[in-house]
Design an enzyme around this catalytic site. Structure first.
Site, PDB file in Angstrom:
ATOM      1  N   SER A  85      43.643  38.372  47.432  1.00 35.48           N
ATOM      2  CA  SER A  85      43.150  37.187  48.131  1.00 35.48           C
ATOM      3  C   SER A  85      44.291  36.200  48.384  1.00 35.48           C
ATOM      4  CB  SER A  85      42.007  36.564  47.321  1.00 35.48           C
ATOM      5  OG  SER A  85      41.248  35.671  48.109  1.00 35.48           O
ATOM      6  N   ASP A 173      42.451  18.561  42.520  1.00 35.00           N
ATOM      7  CA  ASP A 173      42.739  17.572  43.559  1.00 35.00           C
ATOM      8  C   ASP A 173      43.670  18.146  44.622  1.00 35.00           C
ATOM      9  OD1 ASP A 173      41.151  15.754  42.253  1.00 35.00           O
ATOM     10  OD2 ASP A 173      42.813  14.676  41.308  1.00 35.00           O
ATOM     11  N   HIS A 232      34.477  41.221  47.757  1.00 34.76           N
ATOM     12  CA  HIS A 232      35.808  40.623  47.714  1.00 34.76           C
ATOM     13  C   HIS A 232      36.451  40.743  46.337  1.00 34.76           C
ATOM     14  CE1 HIS A 232      39.065  38.050  48.907  1.00 34.76           C
ATOM     15  NE2 HIS A 232      38.765  37.125  48.022  1.00 34.76           N
TER      16      HIS A 232
END
Length: 252
Positions: A85, A173, A232
């Site tokens: 990925s 964040d 996946h």
């Protein structure tokens, strides 16, 4: 330097570098790395802003590829590279920009294209967990269940939870802010001429036939294989089949 977990010892076979995907860590790949280390040394890294690796204000594929290059250079010899990925994209960019560091490339269920698979809802779910009330992983899973129906994802995310410190080992964040970069693939010229395997989940939509021209343009020696009845997260859903496929490719 990225945090690395080393399995096995150096042999006559090239080392194998395993690069995890978004929200993962090198620890997630421990069982697979242990099996593959029977014939070679295997290095599992924590990518930047993940696991035990340093946190940075940026999270581009250029950053990640440079991090991987430093790991390989520090070990002193080119490696075979396996990336899943997001880790697959970082590995592809490494191969395209520093081909002398990559012997062979295995890309697990990703292509060198832009995606629209939004991951911000998962970040929101992790942020919603009241970590001050968490004393064990199951506490966090119960809270995540309010936002995520998929128990596999609940388990996966809590593997990146530091229960003792009551914090995520993910720079949420920065990952949130940099998500547009993570979903894309950088513009890069040239191609990687080394052997490349694109190993995908048969039930996944991350590597569809429409992407093959883009893949072959950058990886002209690409070969393709699928693992049946997997999505996946093919390495987690069918670890034995995944290991067998990777080992067969490495033994060619």
């Amino acid at each position: 330097m990225l945090n690395s977990i080393i399995h096995g010892i150096a042999t006559d076979e090239p080392d194998l570098l395993i690069v995890h995907g978004l929200f993962g860590s090198g620890r997630n790949w421990g069982a697979i790395a242990k099996r593959l280390s029977a014939s070679r040394r295997v290095i599992c890294v924590d990518q930047r802003n993940h696991g035990q690796s340093p946190w940075y204000d940026s999270h581009s594929y250029e950053d990640m590829a440079e991090d991987l290059a430093k790991v390989i250079e520090d070990m002193g010899t080119p490696m075979d590279v396996l990336g899943h990925s997001m880790g697959g994209k970082a590995s592809m960019l490494l191969a395209l920009t520093r081909p002398e560091l990559v012997n062979r490339l295995i890309v697990a269920d990703i292509a060198p294209v832009d995606y629209t698979h939004d991951q911000n809802q998962n970040i929101a779910a992790m942020r919603a967990v009241d970590l001050s009330t968490v004393t064990k992983r199951s506490d966090a899973m119960e809270q995540l269940a309010q936002y995520l129906d998929d128990t596999t994802l609940q388990t996966f995310f809590t593997q990146s939870l530091d229960v003792k410190e009551q914090r995520w080992r993910l720079n949420l964040d920065v990952l949130d802010r940099e998500m547009p970069k993570i979903l894309k693939f950088p513009e890069v010229s040239g191609s990687y001429e080394g052997p490349t395997l694109f190993l995908s989940g048969a039930n996944s939509d991350y590597v569809i036939p429409d992407y093959r021209p883009a893949i072959r343009e950058k990886f002209p020696k690409a070969r393709f294989a699928k693992i049946r009845d997997t999505g996946h997260w093919l390495h987690a859903e069918k670890p034995r089949e995944f290991i067998a496929s990777v080992q067969a490719w490495l033994d060619l």
